[in-house]
Design a protein around this motif. Structure first.
Motif, mmCIF file in Angstrom:
data_model
loop_
_atom_site.group_PDB
_atom_site.id
_atom_site.type_symbol
_atom_site.label_atom_id
_atom_site.label_comp_id
_atom_site.label_asym_id
_atom_site.label_seq_id
_atom_site.Cartn_x
_atom_site.Cartn_y
_atom_site.Cartn_z
ATOM 1 N N ILE A 151 63.840 59.285 57.242
ATOM 2 C CA ILE A 151 63.590 60.183 58.383
ATOM 3 C C ILE A 151 62.356 61.046 58.088
ATOM 4 O O ILE A 151 61.484 61.232 58.940
ATOM 5 C CB ILE A 151 64.826 61.070 58.662
ATOM 6 C CG1 ILE A 151 65.980 60.193 59.156
ATOM 7 C CG2 ILE A 151 64.511 62.149 59.696
ATOM 8 C CD1 ILE A 151 67.309 60.912 59.270
ATOM 9 N N ALA A 152 62.271 61.509 56.847
ATOM 10 C CA ALA A 152 61.101 62.305 56.454
ATOM 11 C C ALA A 152 59.822 61.498 56.660
ATOM 12 O O ALA A 152 58.808 62.013 57.134
ATOM 13 C CB ALA A 152 61.227 62.726 54.989
ATOM 14 N N ARG A 153 59.911 60.201 56.304
ATOM 15 C CA ARG A 153 58.749 59.324 56.464
ATOM 16 C C ARG A 153 58.341 59.239 57.938
ATOM 17 O O ARG A 153 57.160 59.235 58.269
ATOM 18 C CB ARG A 153 59.105 57.941 55.910
ATOM 19 C CG ARG A 153 58.008 56.931 55.997
ATOM 20 C CD ARG A 153 58.429 55.625 55.347
ATOM 21 N NE ARG A 153 59.605 55.052 56.003
ATOM 22 C CZ ARG A 153 60.248 53.968 55.579
ATOM 23 N NH1 ARG A 153 59.837 53.345 54.496
ATOM 24 N NH2 ARG A 153 61.300 53.506 56.218
ATOM 25 N N ALA A 154 59.353 59.180 58.825
ATOM 26 C CA ALA A 154 59.054 59.079 60.253
ATOM 27 C C ALA A 154 58.512 60.395 60.810
ATOM 28 O O ALA A 154 57.827 60.410 61.821
ATOM 29 C CB ALA A 154 60.303 58.664 61.015
ATOM 30 N N LEU A 155 58.844 61.491 60.124
ATOM 31 C CA LEU A 155 58.396 62.808 60.609
ATOM 32 C C LEU A 155 56.998 63.163 60.108
ATOM 33 O O LEU A 155 56.340 64.047 60.650
ATOM 34 C CB LEU A 155 59.367 63.897 60.124
ATOM 35 C CG LEU A 155 60.762 63.907 60.721
ATOM 36 C CD1 LEU A 155 61.635 64.900 59.960
ATOM 37 C CD2 LEU A 155 60.720 64.261 62.197
#
Lengths: 262, 310
Positions: free
Chosen positions: A151-155
């Motif tokens: 999720i961090a990667r997508a953010l």
């Protein structure tokens, strides 16, 4: 497009897959508007087209009929504008990269400077409560932490839309509750528009401002429920009558789709 | 070391089988030698003995079986004899300052090693480039892959002399280049197959992920396919270098070669010195073992540094 208000807008959307067993209608006449800041859950049995719809928004599949716009653009254009981050069912972290370098992957591809990359990694790691884990490799993290890293990667590249395809599907109930709570807090803080595919009725009701109930063969929308629940949602909201009432309506919607009759 | 015992047991079993085999293999030689020394053996002449099975000979001449274990030119030498010959022709030569003499296996091993490494480099390069082409262009998958498979069905022993003759025809001097080509011919295939598998190892969602970043084909290749293929690459390199060594030795076999382990094997055969053949064979096996072990070490270090779970 004159109407630019909805972030995502689908009209008469059709998608037919050509398979060896003949054509399969994955989506039929799907129409939906998603407003900025919405948290939309797509719920339905396997084959109802919820993941396909998400993939159409992401330009990973292309509709065979109808239109879909993202920020007023075609999905392909929106992708070029980095309009969305996509979180897959499996965390899909590259095993040869540390967590920090996994998060840097989109940043490298999009050409951010080194300093900017480091700064962003730090920021999103904090956002998903993983600060201090940047130098770990994926296999050193639990499943829930890996999904948070993804999720961090997508953010990391500041997309306004977050597309999530059953991101917590493989995790156990307790971890899932915790991540749902965190996801709501994150949504609250960032004001992103989130499309969330799930199998779970409580998860959909707990998270969403709008619940889209779908049914299979052909994949279509059977009900769209605007949630009256407040934005502030502690976990025990799930025992309130309002919550149970929405859950009931979702269940009714699923049943109306004759999803489990055959 | 829990693993020591199984290793020792297997090693012991091989040695035991070897020693057992020496008796029937060498009984005729032992009887010939005993006959020349004046002993009475049954049957009495070598010609008559040809008609009798080795088992019969062993039963009828039990006293002479032991002599088979210390013949000068045994059909099958004992491990100790091979070890002594190997020692003599490597360390023994080196101690006398003649490591690079034509009678030293160090010299011949060095010749073979050079050709093997050239062939390995060439074969690896061809294999990797072929795999990249196959993975990226569907037509290459359909047009190149069948030929790669067919190429491996042609026996290399049939092909090797042709490569040597052709390269001499087009004016390439010496054996080094044709040997490297033969070696590469065997080596490229495992690399090609392994790399095709490796470059295709990324999952659909990993590929989709890069699509959502609008990554170019080159970015996808460098950031996903190449790193994902590395474990496969190392595995095929280990197979490839062993194949390259076999190719080199085969390339040294056709008449005319005078240096290299393959030539040693051939000359040993022509001059009836089985000990030399066996020493060269064991030297080749040791060389292969060392090369594969080095690559294994490189694999462990690289993958560990890349963070792959061991």
């Amino acid at each position: 497009m004159t109407e630019t208000n909805p972030v995502i807008s689908a009209r008469n959307l059709d998608l037919v897959f050509q398979t060896n067993d003949g054509p399969v209608q994955a989506l039929k006449d799907v129409a939906l508007d998603i407003e900025k800041g919405d948290f939309v859950s797509f719920i339905g049995p396997s084959g109802c087209g919820k993941t396909t719809f998400l993939r159409v928004i992401a330009a990973l599949e292309h509709p065979t009929g109808g239109t879909v716009t993202v920020n007023g653009m075609t999905p392909d254009e929106a992708r070029r504008q980095r309009a969305y981050g996509y979180v897959f069912q499996a965390a899909g972290l590259f095993p040869w990269r540390t967590i920090a370098r996994n998060i840097k992957l989109p940043l490298e591809i999009m050409g951010f400077s080194r300093a900017e990359q480091d700064e962003r990694v730090e920021r999103v790691l904090k956002l998903v409560d993983l600060d201090g884990f940047g130098e770990k490799y994926p296999w050193q993290l639990s499943g829930g932490m890996q999904q948070r890293a993804s999720i961090a990667r997508a953010l990391a590249f500041d997309a306004d839309i977050l597309l999530m395809d059953e991101p917590f599907g493989a995790l156990d109930e307790i971890v899932r509750d915790h991540l749902n709570e965190q996801l709501l807090a994150l949504w609250e803080r960032t004001g992103k528009t989130i499309c969330f595919v799930t199998h779970s009725i409580p998860e959909a009701v707990y998270l969403s401002t709008k619940i889209v109930v779908m049914s299979p063969r052909p994949g279509r929308i059977t009900d769209v429920i605007e949630s009256p629940l407040p934005k502030e949602r502690p976990l025990d909201i799930r025992d309130t009558p309002e919550f149970l009432e929405i859950a009931h309506r979702v269940r009714e919607g699923l049943r109306a789709g004759h999803a489990y009759d055959d | 070391m829990r693993n020591t015992w199984p290793v020792l047991v297997v090693l012991g079993a091989i040695a035991a089988l070897w020693y057992l085999a020496v008796a029937p293999m060498n009984i005729r030689g032992a009887l010939d030698q005993a006959e020349r020394a004046g002993a009475v053996v049954a049957p009495e002449t070598p010609k008559a003995r040809q008609e009798v099975s080795v088992w019969r000979l062993m039963i009828d001449n039990p006293d002479h079986i032991a002599a088979g274990y210390s013949l000068d030119r045994p059909r099958l030498p004992t491990p100790v004899q091979v070890g002594e010959e190997l020692w003599k022709s490597t360390v023994g030569m080196a101690l006398r300052g003649r490591a690079m003499s034509k009678r030293s296996l160090i010299y011949h091993g060095w010749v073979t090693l050079q050709a093997t490494l050239w062939g390995f480099l060439l074969g690896t390069a061809v294999g990797i480039l072929g795999a990249v082409a196959i993975v990226h262009w569907r037509v290459m998958d359909m047009s190149l892959m069948p030929w790669a498979i067919i190429s491996q069905t042609v026996p290399i022993v049939a092909l090797a002399p042709m490569i040597i003759v052709v390269s001499a025809q087009i004016g390439i001097e010496g054996r080094a280049i044709p040997k490297a080509i033969i070696s590469a011919y065997l080596c490229y295939f495992p690399v090609l197959v392994g790399m095709v598998k490796g470059l295709r190892a990324p999952t659909v969602s990993q590929i989709d992920l890069l699509k959502t970043y609008n990554a170019s084909a080159l970015q996808g290749f460098l950031k996903l396919r190449v790193p994902a293929s590395l474990p496969y690459l190392f595995t095929s390199l280990k197979v490839g270098i062993a194949a390259a060594l076999v190719g080199t030795i085969v390339g040294e076999l056709p008449t005319g070669a005078i240096s290299g382990l393959g030539a040693r094997i051939l000359i040993g055969d022509q001059f009836g010195t089985p000990l030399a053949i066996w020493a060269a064979l064991v030297a080749a096996a040791i060389l292969a073992g060392v090369l594969v072990t080095l690559l294994d070490l490189l694999q462990k270090i690289t993958l560990k540094r890349m963070g792959f779970r061991q």
